[in-house]
Design a protein around this motif. Structure first.
Motif, short mmCIF file in Angstrom:
data_model
loop_
_atom_site.label_atom_id
_atom_site.label_comp_id
_atom_site.label_asym_id
_atom_site.label_seq_id
_atom_site.Cartn_x
_atom_site.Cartn_y
_atom_site.Cartn_z
N ASP A 32 40.91 84.16 27.90
CA ASP A 32 40.31 83.71 29.15
C ASP A 32 41.38 83.20 30.12
O ASP A 32 41.96 82.14 29.92
N GLU A 37 40.98 81.94 32.89
CA GLU A 37 40.52 80.70 33.51
C GLU A 37 41.02 79.47 32.76
O GLU A 37 41.23 78.40 33.36
N ASP A 38 41.25 79.60 31.46
CA ASP A 38 41.69 78.46 30.65
C ASP A 38 43.07 77.94 31.07
O ASP A 38 43.40 76.78 30.83
N ILE A 83 31.57 85.20 38.70
CA ILE A 83 31.59 85.09 37.25
C ILE A 83 30.18 84.75 36.78
O ILE A 83 29.55 83.81 37.28
N ASP A 128 27.61 83.10 34.47
CA ASP A 128 27.70 81.90 33.66
C ASP A 128 26.31 81.45 33.25
O ASP A 128 25.57 80.86 34.04
N ASN A 137 34.83 82.71 41.68
CA ASN A 137 36.05 82.57 40.88
C ASN A 137 37.10 81.70 41.56
O ASN A 137 38.29 81.77 41.21
N TYR A 196 37.96 78.70 41.27
CA TYR A 196 38.73 77.81 40.39
C TYR A 196 39.21 78.52 39.13
O TYR A 196 39.69 77.88 38.20
N ALA A 197 39.10 79.86 39.10
CA ALA A 197 39.42 80.61 37.89
C ALA A 197 40.71 81.41 37.99
O ALA A 197 41.23 81.87 36.96
N PRO A 244 38.87 87.09 36.08
CA PRO A 244 37.53 86.54 36.25
C PRO A 244 37.02 86.82 37.67
O PRO A 244 37.66 86.46 38.65
N SER A 289 33.48 90.68 36.89
CA SER A 289 34.57 90.75 35.92
C SER A 289 34.65 92.06 35.16
O SER A 289 35.62 92.31 34.46
#
Length: 304
Positions: free
Chosen positions: A85, A87-88, A177, A179, A186, A188-189, A263, A286
């Motif tokens: 991921d 995003e992590d 994304i 969820d 996205n 903040y991804a 993402p 995605s």
């Protein structure tokens, strides 16, 4: 053809001229600029990163050729074969701080080499960040400005750019994304602004302009274009040139293609040399672009 929403909250539809993010699809722009600089005699494919940027990467004795072909073995800030991921990454380092190539340096510069340079192919985002830093060092310009001057302007890619996520221009699709049954953007991804390893925004027509100007030698000399389109590395029967994938057919190439997945982003674009045709699929989700591109390609082959 266009479908779906560029802005779900306001039900603004995607259109033929909508700008979409293309993630790693824009690595080809980095590769083209590097090839231009080699053609101009300012660098060579055998120059080493440790010699070009000794203060930043003193221990990375890898060549520009190896960086271009994902065979350098330098540590990657996001190893797609290990990490799931993207995003992590931004949980510990806020994405809004990732605005230039230099911002990525602390993520990998002090990590150990993954394998001996040239030993094998291993897809590497940090390698293209390093290429972006080389471009900045040689041209004296910020990476995105160099691409604008050397690619977007001559290729008449008037709607393309490296736009900030928090300041997107009109006619641009927000990336979404899924969820737990809902959708979020996205913002903040992914990094707030794209750069040498990905993150440009383009339209379908701009990608057509790019492929045409690449293949008609507007962007590269005949010899340099030939080198870019040669098989430079292979991974699991997949061939790679400089910044693009090569799908073979017989003794030639069925297509040259690029892909990008982040993402809220999926992208596939290909040039078919036998007929000079171009296929581009852009999506602000995605997944989806690759599957649709393969389906269209299969239908195309069946008709032939």
């Amino acid at each position: 053809m266009a479908k779906g929403f560029a802005d779900r909250a306001n039900e603004r539809p995607n259109a033929i001229d909508t700008r979409f993010g293309i993630a790693s699809g824009s690595k080809i722009f980095t590769a083209v600029v590097i090839c231009q600089l080699v053609a101009e005699g300012k660098i060579s494919f055998e120059d080493q990163l440790s010699q070009l940027l000794p203060k930043t990467f003193p221990h990375f004795n890898v060549t520009i050729h190896q960086l271009l072909t994902h065979t350098s073995g330098i540590p990657d800030y996001f190893d797609e074969q290990v990490m799931d991921d993207f995003e992590d990454l931004w949980k510990q380092r806020p994405m809004y701080g990732m605005q230039t190539a230099s911002d990525f340096i602390p993520l990998f510069k002090d990590q150990p080499i993954m394998f001996e340079p040239g030993e094998k192919f291993h897809y590497n985002n940090a390698g293209y960040i390093a290429l972006g830093l080389i471009i900045e060092n040689v041209t004296g310009k910020e990476f995105v400005d160099a691409v604008e001057e050397r690619i977007f302007m001559p290729a008449k890619m008037q709607n393309s750019g490296y736009f900030r996520l928090d300041c997107l221009p009109g006619h641009t699709a927000f990336g979404y994304i899924e969820d737990e049954g809902d959708w979020r953007t996205n913002q903040y991804a992914i990094p707030v602004r794209g750069g040498a390893d990905g993150g440009a925004y383009v339209t379908a027509s701009d990608m057509a302009n790019f492929w045409n100007c690449l293949m008609d030698e507007t962007l590269l000399t005949e010899n340099m274009l030939e080198k870019m389109l040669q098989v430079q590395a292979t991974e699991k029967n997949r061939d790679y040139g400089y910044g693009l994938w090569i799908e073979k057919q017989g003794t030639g190439a069925l297509n040259y293609h690029i892909m990008g997945y982040d993402p809220g982003v999926s992208f596939h674009s290909a040039f078919y040399p036998a007929e000079g045709s171009i296929l581009t699929v852009l999506s602000n989700k995605s997944d989806g672009a690759y599957g649709l591109a393969k389906t269209i390609e299969e239908l195309k082959i069946d008709k032939e």
